[in-house]
Design a protein around this motif. Sequence first.
Motif, PDB file in Angstrom:
ATOM      1  N   VAL A  52       0.860  -1.181   0.000  1.00 45.93           N
ATOM      2  CA  VAL A  52       0.000   0.000   0.000  1.00 45.93           C
ATOM      3  C   VAL A  52       0.896   1.232   0.000  1.00 45.93           C
ATOM      4  CG1 VAL A  52      -1.810   1.265   1.206  1.00 45.93           C
ATOM      5  CG2 VAL A  52      -1.781  -1.241   1.281  1.00 45.93           C
ATOM      6  N   LEU A  53       0.846   1.999  -1.069  1.00 48.59           N
ATOM      7  CA  LEU A  53       1.695   3.175  -1.185  1.00 48.59           C
ATOM      8  C   LEU A  53       1.134   4.336  -0.365  1.00 48.59           C
ATOM      9  CD1 LEU A  53       2.670   3.191  -4.960  1.00 48.59           C
ATOM     10  CD2 LEU A  53       3.583   1.862  -3.065  1.00 48.59           C
ATOM     11  N   PRO A  54       1.982   5.283   0.004  1.00 44.18           N
ATOM     12  CA  PRO A  54       1.489   6.473   0.713  1.00 44.18           C
ATOM     13  C   PRO A  54       0.603   7.303  -0.209  1.00 44.18           C
ATOM     14  CG  PRO A  54       3.881   6.232   0.921  1.00 44.18           C
ATOM     15  CD  PRO A  54       3.445   5.278  -0.142  1.00 44.18           C
ATOM     16  N   PHE A  55      -0.327   8.030   0.372  1.00 42.76           N
ATOM     17  CA  PHE A  55      -1.134   8.972  -0.399  1.00 42.76           C
ATOM     18  C   PHE A  55      -0.238  10.033  -1.017  1.00 42.76           C
ATOM     19  CE2 PHE A  55      -5.195   7.548   1.343  1.00 42.76           C
ATOM     20  CZ  PHE A  55      -6.088   7.933   0.351  1.00 42.76           C
ATOM     21  N   THR A  56      -0.491  10.354  -2.278  1.00 41.78           N
ATOM     22  CA  THR A  56       0.228  11.444  -2.940  1.00 41.78           C
ATOM     23  C   THR A  56      -0.779  12.369  -3.623  1.00 41.78           C
ATOM     24  OG1 THR A  56       0.522  10.112  -4.938  1.00 41.78           O
ATOM     25  CG2 THR A  56       2.314  10.098  -3.339  1.00 41.78           C
ATOM     26  N   ILE A  57      -0.300  13.546  -3.987  1.00 39.18           N
ATOM     27  CA  ILE A  57      -1.123  14.544  -4.675  1.00 39.18           C
ATOM     28  C   ILE A  57      -0.707  14.558  -6.145  1.00 39.18           C
ATOM     29  CG2 ILE A  57      -1.837  16.965  -4.766  1.00 39.18           C
ATOM     30  CD1 ILE A  57      -0.823  17.211  -1.854  1.00 39.18           C
ATOM     31  N   PRO A  58      -1.553  14.133  -7.063  1.00 35.01           N
ATOM     32  CA  PRO A  58      -1.170  14.123  -8.480  1.00 35.01           C
ATOM     33  C   PRO A  58      -0.914  15.531  -8.995  1.00 35.01           C
ATOM     34  CG  PRO A  58      -3.524  13.725  -8.239  1.00 35.01           C
ATOM     35  CD  PRO A  58      -2.946  13.693  -6.856  1.00 35.01           C
ATOM     36  N   ALA A  59       0.155  15.674  -9.757  1.00 37.51           N
ATOM     37  CA  ALA A  59       0.510  16.994 -10.280  1.00 37.51           C
ATOM     38  C   ALA A  59      -0.036  17.229 -11.683  1.00 37.51           C
ATOM     39  CB  ALA A  59       2.033  17.159 -10.286  1.00 37.51           C
ATOM     40  N   THR A  60      -0.141  16.158 -12.472  1.00 35.78           N
ATOM     41  CA  THR A  60      -0.620  16.288 -13.848  1.00 35.78           C
ATOM     42  C   THR A  60      -1.604  15.153 -14.144  1.00 35.78           C
ATOM     43  OG1 THR A  60       1.086  14.870 -14.855  1.00 35.78           O
ATOM     44  CG2 THR A  60       1.645  17.202 -14.497  1.00 35.78           C
ATOM     45  N   ASP A  61      -2.295  15.250 -15.265  1.00 47.13           N
ATOM     46  CA  ASP A  61      -3.234  14.200 -15.668  1.00 47.13           C
ATOM     47  C   ASP A  61      -2.529  12.857 -15.838  1.00 47.13           C
ATOM     48  OD1 ASP A  61      -5.320  16.007 -15.684  1.00 47.13           O
ATOM     49  OD2 ASP A  61      -5.207  16.387 -17.848  1.00 47.13           O
ATOM     50  N   ALA A  62      -1.256  12.896 -16.224  1.00 48.36           N
ATOM     51  CA  ALA A  62      -0.511  11.659 -16.445  1.00 48.36           C
ATOM     52  C   ALA A  62      -0.280  10.889 -15.153  1.00 48.36           C
ATOM     53  CB  ALA A  62       0.827  11.965 -17.110  1.00 48.36           C
TER      54      ALA A  62
END
Length: 226
Positions: A52-62
């Motif tokens: 289970v990876l840590p929560f991250t904030i996506p920066a781009t649509d990719a």
Amino acid sequence: MRSKSLAYLGVALVGLSLMAGCVRKNAPTAKAPTGTDAATSAVAFLDKKFAVLPFTIPATDADLLAGYLPAARVVPEVAPVHLDAALEQDLAGSKQSFVPAGMAASCAKSAPRGDESGRLATLRYYQNVGKCAGVDYVVVPLVIDWRERVGSEIGSTNPASVDFVLYLIDVRTGGLIKQFHFDETQQSLSANILDARKFVSRNGRWLSAMELAQEGLQKGLAELGL
């Protein structure tokens, strides 16, 4: 504002037979390449290992495997930290097997993205994280939008709003098995009678963003079979 909400409680009880719904934006429609639509029940995952990876904030649509980032969004830096703690607590009672969170985080930092571009590179990256951790599946949590309640639990001028997604990746095939998208802004009973059951279960309270997210996490983990 609480007295006004409770005045509608009688109406809510009449509407309990209606389908309960939540006000949410449309789930992402654009699809990334996925693996076979496998069963995601707890039984299907017996003897399997997860990272289970840590929560991250996506920066781009990719950074997403489906859909697109909203034009206007806000995610405080502390939100992923709180979400990680809530996710860890929810998984504590799971019967599935997970590698230590530290190992998953370490692999997330070191795994390569691969030679592909865009979302294919993102998908390959998650596959490489799973290979690094020596697991069968990778759970990828991303927080897209996070707006805290303005006001208190008995009266709010701007209700809490939370938008996050959970991806389940098959490390062997590199395919996206399933995704759970939670995108909800709490509504008053008068604004949405179909939320009567939620209104009653929440005791007419305006939830904080974290409380709203916890509801979504529990539902999402159940849908993913965790």
